[in-house]
Design a protein around this motif. Structure first.
Motif, PDB file in Angstrom:
ATOM      1  N   GLY A 121      27.635  32.806  23.301  1.00  0.00           N
ATOM      2  CA  GLY A 121      28.231  33.805  22.414  1.00  0.00           C
ATOM      3  C   GLY A 121      29.719  33.963  22.644  1.00  0.00           C
ATOM      4  N   LEU A 122      30.141  33.906  23.908  1.00  0.00           N
ATOM      5  CA  LEU A 122      31.576  33.987  24.202  1.00  0.00           C
ATOM      6  C   LEU A 122      32.318  32.798  23.593  1.00  0.00           C
ATOM      7  CD1 LEU A 122      31.583  35.223  27.924  1.00  0.00           C
ATOM      8  CD2 LEU A 122      32.144  36.539  25.859  1.00  0.00           C
ATOM      9  N   LEU A 123      31.706  31.621  23.679  1.00  0.00           N
ATOM     10  CA  LEU A 123      32.307  30.437  23.070  1.00  0.00           C
ATOM     11  C   LEU A 123      32.435  30.632  21.557  1.00  0.00           C
ATOM     12  CD1 LEU A 123      33.383  27.541  23.154  1.00  0.00           C
ATOM     13  CD2 LEU A 123      31.003  26.750  23.140  1.00  0.00           C
ATOM     14  N   GLN A 124      31.399  31.165  20.944  1.00  0.00           N
ATOM     15  CA  GLN A 124      31.448  31.412  19.502  1.00  0.00           C
ATOM     16  C   GLN A 124      32.547  32.417  19.158  1.00  0.00           C
ATOM     17  OE1 GLN A 124      27.354  32.555  19.318  1.00  0.00           O
ATOM     18  NE2 GLN A 124      26.678  30.547  18.579  1.00  0.00           N
ATOM     19  N   LEU A 125      32.664  33.464  19.962  1.00  0.00           N
ATOM     20  CA  LEU A 125      33.730  34.445  19.729  1.00  0.00           C
ATOM     21  C   LEU A 125      35.105  33.807  19.858  1.00  0.00           C
ATOM     22  CD1 LEU A 125      32.638  37.768  21.469  1.00  0.00           C
ATOM     23  CD2 LEU A 125      33.239  37.455  19.078  1.00  0.00           C
ATOM     24  N   ARG A 126      35.291  33.031  20.910  1.00  0.00           N
ATOM     25  CA  ARG A 126      36.602  32.423  21.163  1.00  0.00           C
ATOM     26  C   ARG A 126      37.001  31.442  20.072  1.00  0.00           C
ATOM     27  NH1 ARG A 126      38.088  32.673  26.870  1.00  0.00           N
ATOM     28  NH2 ARG A 126      37.371  34.731  27.490  1.00  0.00           N
TER      29      ARG A 126
ATOM     30  N   GLU B 170      39.476  25.208  26.299  1.00  0.00           N
ATOM     31  CA  GLU B 170      38.897  23.867  26.222  1.00  0.00           C
ATOM     32  C   GLU B 170      37.467  24.016  25.710  1.00  0.00           C
ATOM     33  OE1 GLU B 170      39.346  22.028  30.038  1.00  0.00           O
ATOM     34  OE2 GLU B 170      41.520  21.945  29.845  1.00  0.00           O
ATOM     35  N   TYR B 171      37.381  24.314  24.421  1.00  0.00           N
ATOM     36  CA  TYR B 171      36.109  24.716  23.843  1.00  0.00           C
ATOM     37  C   TYR B 171      35.076  23.599  23.772  1.00  0.00           C
ATOM     38  CZ  TYR B 171      38.942  28.772  22.710  1.00  0.00           C
ATOM     39  OH  TYR B 171      39.771  29.851  22.792  1.00  0.00           O
ATOM     40  N   ASP B 172      35.503  22.383  23.489  1.00  0.00           N
ATOM     41  CA  ASP B 172      34.544  21.273  23.475  1.00  0.00           C
ATOM     42  C   ASP B 172      33.955  21.058  24.866  1.00  0.00           C
ATOM     43  OD1 ASP B 172      34.946  20.866  20.765  1.00  0.00           O
ATOM     44  OD2 ASP B 172      36.413  19.249  21.056  1.00  0.00           O
ATOM     45  N   ALA B 173      34.822  21.079  25.878  1.00  0.00           N
ATOM     46  CA  ALA B 173      34.349  20.911  27.257  1.00  0.00           C
ATOM     47  C   ALA B 173      33.431  22.058  27.659  1.00  0.00           C
ATOM     48  CB  ALA B 173      35.536  20.816  28.214  1.00  0.00           C
TER      49      ALA B 173
END
Length: 167
Positions: free
Chosen positions: A70-75, A44-47
């Motif tokens: 950074g983890l969000l960017q990687l995912r 749920e990347y936006d959230a």
């Protein structure tokens, strides 16, 4: 506590609901950190991005925010942005761990191991534990003289799942 129990069982939706209730009840930065981790796990990347932005307002722990961002960017497949994010603070445990994950994503196994060794010697016990888990996958692979890339990928996949970086 209930969120952690759900999380350990792999019941991500229930864990997210518990952490969201905690955030809404004034749980602050600790609850937000847990919520972001679950949102990343559930893709749920936006959230997760919204929660990271809320966390920025709640805490001064810029290293933790850097790690989660950074983890969000990687995912989301933005490896170059993640590299830039983590490279901004390469001396921190979060930066070292993040750079190791970026190296893994790029199949730079030597670079990943170098960063994991640095991360395994820092003051953050969680990052140290995660780094050790990933290093153990490389160590296990080295026991097989004829090891194939598929075997290493399997070992790394298992280790990444153990540290919550993939399913």
């Amino acid at each position: 506590r209930q969120g952690e129990i759900f999380e350990r069982r792999g019941e991500w939706r229930q864990a997210e609901d518990e952490y969201l209730q905690s955030v809404n009840s004034g749980g602050g930065a600790p609850a937000l950190r847990k919520l972001v981790r679950i949102q990343l796990q559930r893709r749920e990347y936006d959230a997760a991005g919204d929660s990271i932005n809320t966390l920025r307002k709640e805490t001064r722990d810029t290293d933790e925010i850097m790690l989660l961002s950074g983890l969000l960017q990687l995912r989301t497949g933005n490896i170059d942005a993640a590299r830039t994010t983590f490279a901004a603070k390469p001396e921190t445990p979060q930066g070292q761990y993040g750079l190791a994950l970026v190296a893994l994503a790029g199949r730079d196994y030597v670079g990943a191991q170098d960063q994991l060794r640095l991360a395994s010697q820092n003051s953050d016990t969680t990052i140290r534990s995660y780094a050790a888990t990933l290093l153990n996958a490389f160590k296990e692979f080295s026991l097989f003289a004829e090891g194939q890339d598929t075997h290493l990928s399997t070992l790394l996949g298992r280790a990444l799942a153990q540290v919550g970086e993939c399913e």
